[in-house]
Design a protein around this motif. Structure first.
Motif, PDB file in Angstrom:
ATOM      1  N   THR A   1      -5.632   2.041   6.047  1.00  0.00           N
ATOM      2  CA  THR A   1      -6.838   2.754   5.980  1.00  0.00           C
ATOM      3  C   THR A   1      -8.113   2.120   5.490  1.00  0.00           C
ATOM      4  O   THR A   1      -8.952   2.606   5.187  1.00  0.00           O
TER       5      THR A   1
ATOM      6  N   THR B   1       0.045   2.387  -7.614  1.00  0.00           N
ATOM      7  CA  THR B   1      -1.027   2.781  -6.718  1.00  0.00           C
ATOM      8  C   THR B   1      -2.014   1.757  -6.683  1.00  0.00           C
ATOM      9  O   THR B   1      -2.657   1.619  -7.552  1.00  0.00           O
ATOM     10  N   ILE B   2      -2.428   1.182  -5.362  1.00  0.00           N
ATOM     11  CA  ILE B   2      -3.401   0.283  -5.348  1.00  0.00           C
ATOM     12  C   ILE B   2      -4.443   0.849  -4.166  1.00  0.00           C
ATOM     13  O   ILE B   2      -3.964   1.151  -3.133  1.00  0.00           O
ATOM     14  N   ASN B   3      -5.604   0.793  -4.136  1.00  0.00           N
ATOM     15  CA  ASN B   3      -6.384   1.543  -3.335  1.00  0.00           C
ATOM     16  C   ASN B   3      -6.541   0.517  -2.400  1.00  0.00           C
ATOM     17  O   ASN B   3      -6.087  -0.572  -2.227  1.00  0.00           O
ATOM     18  N   ALA B   4      -6.783   1.182  -0.971  1.00  0.00           N
ATOM     19  CA  ALA B   4      -7.072   0.360   0.174  1.00  0.00           C
ATOM     20  C   ALA B   4      -7.287  -0.979   0.141  1.00  0.00           C
ATOM     21  O   ALA B   4      -6.744  -2.048   0.823  1.00  0.00           O
TER      22      ALA B   4
ATOM     23  N   PHE C   1       0.703  -1.019  -0.156  1.00  0.00           N
ATOM     24  CA  PHE C   1      -0.128   0.077   0.289  1.00  0.00           C
ATOM     25  C   PHE C   1       0.952   1.343  -0.096  1.00  0.00           C
ATOM     26  O   PHE C   1       0.698   2.163  -0.816  1.00  0.00           O
TER      27      PHE C   1
END
Length: 225
Positions: A172, A89-92, A80
């Protein structure tokens, strides 16, 4: 009843539903998705490790070595927070799924591999004697027996994953533990809130443990005595 006691009861009643909603909306889906994907990865990795393809076998063993030898928390941070530095970029939520899937895949592959290896060699020989190929013997004879042996340890891994999802809060994901931290910041009663979330985790784990016992009994019916 003192004012402090009444306040604590009020906090418990007010926080229980938000915590439970976070568990149902994030903790349970995160667990189910990660375990399903991880189980598929575990089976593939176990079969690769038992295959005759030297390069793939080495890659599979390297993957298992890395994942089992590093903390899950560090892996989540790398996925993350670390990958964006190289343009990934990888979402939470997907990041948490990837982290837990890789973990389940590595540990689960060793369980499945051991279960396959525990199958008597005579089972292979019997399958070959009636004209089965190696893949047919594996699919029709070996894997069903290995599945029965794998159920208890894989079920334990599943229950452990429910509790491990609390680590998703560091990336997050607003799962149950992250929600507990938010509520604690409002009421300033960490002992009460964290005990409450612990009870909810315990309830989830107890339900899954009961399902595990039922599943074990179902598989045990096919166990030759």
């Amino acid at each position: 009843m003192s004012d402090h006691t009444e306040r604590l009861i009020h906090i418990i009643l007010e926080s229980f539903l938000p915590l439970l909603k976070a568990g149902v909306a994030f903790t349970i889906p995160l667990t189910l998705i990660s375990f399903a994907l991880g189980l598929g990865l575990a089976l593939f990795t176990a079969l690769v490790q038992l295959s005759e393809w030297r390069l793939l076998r080495s890659l599979a063993r390297f993957y298992v070595w890395v994942i089992r030898g590093t903390p899950l928390l560090v892996q989540l941070f790398i996925i993350f927070y670390g990958l964006p530095s190289v343009g990934i970029t990888i979402n939470a939520f997907p990041a948490a799924v990837i982290g837990f899937t890789l973990s389940v895949g590595a540990y689960g592959s060793e369980i499945i591999r051991a279960a396959i290896l525990s199958t008597a060699k005579g089972q292979w020989e019997a399958a070959y004697s009636i004209g089965m190929t190696k893949s047919q013997a594996l699919r029709r004879i070996i894997l069903p027996q290995a599945a029965r042996v794998s159920v208890p340890p894989l079920s334990n891994s599943f229950i452990s994953l429910v509790k491990d999802t609390s680590l998703a809060s560091v990336v997050t994901v607003t799962e149950m533990f992250a929600k507990a931290e938010q509520i604690t910041a409002v009421y300033y009663e960490p002992l009460v809130i964290y005990c409450e979330v612990g009870v909810i985790y315990l309830l989830f784990s107890s339900v899954l443990s009961n399902l595990q016992r039922r599943l074990e009994k179902r598989f045990d019916r096919y166990n030759a005595r």
